[in-house]
Design an enzyme around this catalytic site. Structure first.
Site, PDB file in Angstrom:
ATOM      1  CG  HIS A  90      -2.100  -1.069   1.269  1.00 23.75           C
ATOM      2  ND1 HIS A  90      -3.354  -0.799   0.712  1.00 23.75           N
ATOM      3  CD2 HIS A  90      -1.773  -2.228   1.549  1.00 23.75           C
ATOM      4  CE1 HIS A  90      -4.031  -2.021   1.051  1.00 23.75           C
ATOM      5  NE2 HIS A  90      -3.061  -2.849   1.264  1.00 23.75           N
ATOM      6  CG  ASN A 164      -8.119  -3.949   1.254  1.00 27.23           C
ATOM      7  OD1 ASN A 164      -7.388  -2.952   1.212  1.00 27.23           O
ATOM      8  ND2 ASN A 164      -7.896  -5.124   1.343  1.00 27.23           N
ATOM      9  CE1 TYR A 378      -2.215  -4.800   9.294  1.00 24.45           C
ATOM     10  CE2 TYR A 378      -2.083  -2.564   8.466  1.00 24.45           C
ATOM     11  CZ  TYR A 378      -2.543  -3.859   8.423  1.00 24.45           C
ATOM     12  OH  TYR A 378      -3.027  -4.361   7.214  1.00 24.45           O
TER      13      TYR A 378
HETATM   14 FE1  HDD Z   1      -2.653  -4.701   5.597  1.00 31.95          FE
HETATM   15  C1  HDD Z   1      -0.832  -1.602   5.271  1.00 31.95           C
HETATM   16  C2  HDD Z   1      -5.560  -3.581   4.280  1.00 31.95           C
HETATM   17  C3  HDD Z   1      -4.095  -7.935   5.937  1.00 31.95           C
HETATM   18  C4  HDD Z   1       0.450  -5.948   7.133  1.00 31.95           C
HETATM   19  N1  HDD Z   1      -3.037  -2.996   4.976  1.00 31.95           N
HETATM   20  C5  HDD Z   1      -2.191  -1.966   4.765  1.00 31.95           C
HETATM   21  C6  HDD Z   1      -3.043  -0.791   4.175  1.00 31.95           C
HETATM   22  C7  HDD Z   1      -4.435  -1.239   3.976  1.00 31.95           C
HETATM   23  C8  HDD Z   1      -4.276  -2.732   4.441  1.00 31.95           C
HETATM   24  C9  HDD Z   1      -5.523  -0.688   3.629  1.00 31.95           C
HETATM   25  C10 HDD Z   1      -2.530   0.677   4.077  1.00 31.95           C
HETATM   26  C11 HDD Z   1      -2.629   1.476   5.397  1.00 31.95           C
HETATM   27  C12 HDD Z   1      -2.096   2.860   5.071  1.00 31.95           C
HETATM   28  O1  HDD Z   1      -2.904   3.484   4.283  1.00 31.95           O
HETATM   29  O2  HDD Z   1      -1.278   3.279   5.746  1.00 31.95           O
HETATM   30  N2  HDD Z   1      -4.383  -5.588   5.083  1.00 31.95           N
HETATM   31  C13 HDD Z   1      -5.292  -4.817   4.754  1.00 31.95           C
HETATM   32  C14 HDD Z   1      -6.667  -5.748   4.605  1.00 31.95           C
HETATM   33  C15 HDD Z   1      -6.160  -6.913   5.053  1.00 31.95           C
HETATM   34  C16 HDD Z   1      -4.772  -6.620   5.383  1.00 31.95           C
HETATM   35  C17 HDD Z   1      -7.926  -5.188   4.226  1.00 31.95           C
HETATM   36  C18 HDD Z   1      -6.939  -8.170   5.242  1.00 31.95           C
HETATM   37  C19 HDD Z   1      -8.068  -8.145   5.931  1.00 31.95           C
HETATM   38  N3  HDD Z   1      -1.852  -6.380   6.427  1.00 31.95           N
HETATM   39  C20 HDD Z   1      -2.702  -7.647   6.308  1.00 31.95           C
HETATM   40  C21 HDD Z   1      -1.967  -8.664   6.990  1.00 31.95           C
HETATM   41  C22 HDD Z   1      -0.647  -8.214   7.643  1.00 31.95           C
HETATM   42  C23 HDD Z   1      -0.925  -6.900   6.802  1.00 31.95           C
HETATM   43  C24 HDD Z   1      -2.580 -10.122   7.119  1.00 31.95           C
HETATM   44  C25 HDD Z   1       0.324  -8.872   8.024  1.00 31.95           C
HETATM   45  C26 HDD Z   1       0.236 -10.003   8.671  1.00 31.95           C
HETATM   46  N4  HDD Z   1      -0.492  -4.097   5.982  1.00 31.95           N
HETATM   47  C27 HDD Z   1       0.330  -4.863   6.613  1.00 31.95           C
HETATM   48  C28 HDD Z   1       1.589  -3.805   6.994  1.00 31.95           C
HETATM   49  C29 HDD Z   1       1.214  -2.590   6.178  1.00 31.95           C
HETATM   50  C30 HDD Z   1      -0.211  -2.957   5.760  1.00 31.95           C
HETATM   51  C31 HDD Z   1       2.751  -4.439   6.389  1.00 31.95           C
HETATM   52  C32 HDD Z   1       2.314  -1.843   5.506  1.00 31.95           C
HETATM   53  C33 HDD Z   1       1.909  -0.453   5.841  1.00 31.95           C
HETATM   54  C34 HDD Z   1       1.300  -0.329   7.141  1.00 31.95           C
HETATM   55  O3  HDD Z   1       0.994  -1.786   7.593  1.00 31.95           O
HETATM   56  O4  HDD Z   1       1.307   0.724   7.583  1.00 31.95           O
HETATM   57  O5  HDD Z   1       1.754  -3.791   8.127  1.00 31.95           O
END
Ligand code: HDD
Length: 710
Positions: A90, A164, A378
């Site tokens: 993202h 999402n 997160y």
């Molecule tokens: Fe995630 C970012 C949505 C599963 C780990 N995720 C991130 C963002 C969104 C989502 C919208 C962007 C946030 C922003 O604008 O700063 N992610 C989802 C949805 C998921 C999902 C709807 C399933 C229901 N995500 C998911 C899992 C993991 C992560 C299973 C890890 C185990 N997601 C992350 C992250 C991020 C992220 C790596 C990258 C940047 C951040 O968190 O802040 O931790």
């Protein structure tokens, strides 16, 4: 809208919409223009910022640059460190401020959280939309999931819903997240492709991980290429819980339903815009807000009382499943509005940080295994991206007091008086843990055997993928087939595309046959499993068409050359403006375009024909005027414009000689076009609206509103 008007409008939008969070941000907002002079970061005024301090002979000879120049060094040092790690997923996004309000207290039967039950409250919010795969500089309109991350600055603390635009996820268990992301991201050997899932590794992984089948169907549908962030549904995806004042618990899913309906680009448009205007969605959000069209959603919940969660043929804690609305209806409880653009991208959009574990009293987690992993991930990622004090950054800090004994760490800003441990001997140990509004952990029994397993309902992967397919309109199904065909055609390893076309036969026989035929996969002879035939209307985006055609915030191009009919253009523009659409004059040159003799006023073109493409607009209007129509017809770029708009099913309006031009450009014999002449009737055929002349009832404008939206 020129650059100048855009910035004036933005300043106006900043002045007019305010809330507690905006006031909170003012503490750190500096108006650079209000300064008394240019200074260093340590506040000393600067007399020269253009020349590094040099050793010279005082005449013509310039010697070495001197390290003594503290101003030059500070400027360069700061620049050298401007970048922070981009989000691991993202990375590409846009954000806006706004507010959330519930209509009444109907949700109090589920929760005691005031943000969801107190209609007298206006809760400030910030939303960041994003794509998943591409890096920070990738294009907006690629085929991908869109992030829909919402921060509610409640009086009880920050509540983040990190959702999402698609209600389900690729995987059921967070332990698979690094695998699915590594597979979809650019391949490790050559870092290709950018902003695309159309490559071997992604399709290899999803072919071997069939729990992703349901979400893959969604990403291959029109949901993967939204027209605008403002025209997407939002889904919290994971299952949370709500706790009411009686101590009862419900499982809950959160939904956002856009006021403008759910609309998509067509694939050809999405591909072209990715090159023609990579910031298309970013600009769309800003443009709509500064033009007085805030982005609005209805906020809704689906709830399942605790104890009923085992009564479905799917597990409500499985993030690869929807809760079909026929089984668990939506309850609309509030309105979510984004009405203010950011003042500076980096401190607000780049530094905003969400955390699924940020919940407020009255809201709880569930045992959804994906959510559990997210709750860890997160917070962790913010530490590497922003540092341990990331919650102190202005955009992230709550609007309510923050009192605790956490201390120090890099980039600590807050200065806290008093002890840094608890219990202590001072002032009765304040701040103390309190039951008065303190977060209540819901007491429930946890027992069992530690095992790395998934329960039987978690092992069924195709029923809902089929439900989704069955629920799509024929044109949506055709788009899904085309999308799979595009993606799998980009995979050159037969193991990959053959496996995936085999997998598709678990979802639908015709789908599998069509895709396999297109991409050279294994064309199946018979279905692998019967189609259950069930449908759920709300899964199709057709379901969300606004009850009345809406043109608000849509972009209409008006094509003009010298000799155009200025009276018509003025009237059409006024009518469109009163419907809150924006009009853009695209002319033979940027500057003044002259009307025909006695045909109203001249006009200033916003762009030259070469400066913009039809893809950037929702509809096209061509006025009358003999000389002008002839000039348009003689210009290949303009002819292509109209053909392309027609091919993308855009609404096209024309009057008088403009109709002749459209006729030449499109060259379709079955198209009914109004003949040039005196009649005032309007003809609508294949989305092309034509009239003999402009009527007082602005029928052309009314008819134009039918077309755009797709
Ligand atoms: Fe995630 C970012 C949505 C599963 C780990 N995720 C991130 C963002 C969104 C989502 C919208 C962007 C946030 C922003 O604008 O700063 N992610 C989802 C949805 C998921 C999902 C709807 C399933 C229901 N995500 C998911 C899992 C993991 C992560 C299973 C890890 C185990 N997601 C992350 C992250 C991020 C992220 C790596 C990258 C940047 C951040 O968190 O802040 O931790």
């Amino acid at each position: 809208m020129s650059a100048m008007t855009s910035s004036i409008k933005q300043a106006f939008s900043e002045m007019t919409s305010s809330n507690a969070k905006i006031a909170n941000l003012q503490r750190d907002t500096v108006d650079n223009k209000a300064g008394v002079g240019l200074t260093t970061d340590f506040g000393v005024k600067i007399s020269n910022t253009d020349n590094w301090l040099r050793a010279t002979d005082g005449k013509n000879h310039i010697g070495p640059a001197l390290l003594e120049d503290h101003h030059a060094r500070e400027k360069i040092h700061h620049f050298d460190h401007e970048r922070i790690p981009e989000r691991v997923v993202h990375a590409r996004g846009a954000g806006a401020h706004g507010y959330f309000k519930v209509f009444d207290d109907r949700a109090s039967k589920y929760t005691f959280a005031p943000v969801l039950t107190d209609p007298s409250r206006t809760t400030p919010v910030f939303t960041r939309f994003s794509t998943v795969q591409g890096s920070r500089g990738s294009a907006d309109t690629v085929r991908d999931v869109r992030g829909f991350a919402c921060k509610f600055y409640t009086l009880e603390g920050n509540w983040d819903v990190v959702g999402n635009d698609i209600p389900v996820f690729f995987i059921q268990d967070a332990i698979k997240f690094p695998d699915v992301i590594h597979a979809v991201k650019p391949e490790p050997h050559n870092e290709v492709p950018t902003g695309q899932s159309a490559h071997n590794n992604f399709w290899d992984f999803v072919g071997l991980q069939p729990e992703s089948a349901h979400m893959v169907m969604w990403t291959m549908s029109d949901r993967g290429i939204p027209r605008s962030y403002r025209m997407m549904q939002g889904f919290g995806v994971n299952t949370f819980t709500l706790i009411n004042a009686k101590g009862e618990r419900h499982f809950v899913k959160f939904h956002w339903i856009p006021e403008l309906g759910v609309h998509s680009l067509v694939w050809d448009e999405a591909l072209k815009i990715a090159g023609q205007d990579p910031d298309f969605h970013r600009k769309d959000l800003e443009e709509a807000i500064v033009n007085g069209c805030p982005a609005k959603w209805k906020f809704a919940i689906q709830t399942i009382p605790e104890g009923k969660e085992d009564t479905f043929d799917f597990d409500p804690l499985d993030a690869t499943k929807v809760w079909p609305e026929e089984l668990v209806p939506l309850e609309v409880i509030g309105e979510y509005v984004l009405d203010r653009t950011v003042s500076e991208y980096f401190p607000e959009v780049e530094q905003v940080a969400f955390c699924t574990s940020h919940i407020v009293p009255g809201i709880g987690f569930s045992d959804d295994p994906l959510l559990a992993g997210r709750n860890f991930s997160y917070f962790d990622t913010q530490i590497s991206r922003l540092g341990i004090n990331w919650e102190e950054i202005p955009i992230n800090r709550p609007v309510c007091p923050v009192m605790n004994h956490n201390r120090d760490g890099q980039k600590r800003h807050r200065i806290t008086k008093g002890p840094n441990y608890w219990p202590n001997r001072f002032d009765a140990g304040k701040p103390v843990p309190t039951n008065e509004g303190g977060f209540p952990d819901f007491p429930h029994v946890v027992e069992g055997i530690k095992q790395r397993v998934r329960t039987p309902k978690f092992q069924e992967h195709y029923n809902q993928a089929q439900l989704f397919w069955n629920s799509l309109a024929p044109h949506e199904q055709a788009h899904v087939i085309a999308a799979f065909s595009f993606e799998l055609s980009h995979c050159d390893d037969p193991i990959v595309y053959e496996s995936y076309t085999k997998l598709l036969n678990n979802i639908d026989f015709e789908l599998a046959r069509a895709v396999a035929t297109n991409v050279g996969g294994v064309v199946p002879e018979k279905p692998l499993r019967p189609n259950h035939g069930k449908k759920s209307a709300p899964l199709s985006q057709v379901h969300y068409a606004p009850s009345k055609p809406a043109i608000a915030s849509r972009r209409i191009a008006i094509l003009v050359a010298d000799g155009f009919n200025g009276t018509e253009v003025a009237a059409v523009r006024a009518a469109l403006a009163s419907a809150s659409a924006t009009t853009w004059i695209i002319g033979a040159r940027r500057g003044t375009i002259k009307p025909g003799e006695g045909l109203g006023d001249s006009i200033s073109a916003d762009h030259h024909f070469e400066g913009q493409r039809s893809t950037m607009f929702d509809a096209v209007f061509v006025p009358s005027g003999a000389e002008h129509a002839k000039a348009l017809a003689g210009n290949g770029r303009v002819v292509h414009w109209v053909r392309e708009a027609f091919g993308h099913c855009k609404a096209i309006g024309a009057i008088g000689e403009g109709v002749d031009f459209i006729r030449t450009a499109i060259g379709m014999s079955e198209l009914q076009l109004h003949a040039t002449g005196s009649s005032r009737n309007v003809v609508v055929s294949y989305g092309v609206v034509t009239a003999g002349s402009y009527t007082a009832g602005s029928a052309v404008v009314d008819a134009l509103t039918i077309g755009p939206g797709g």
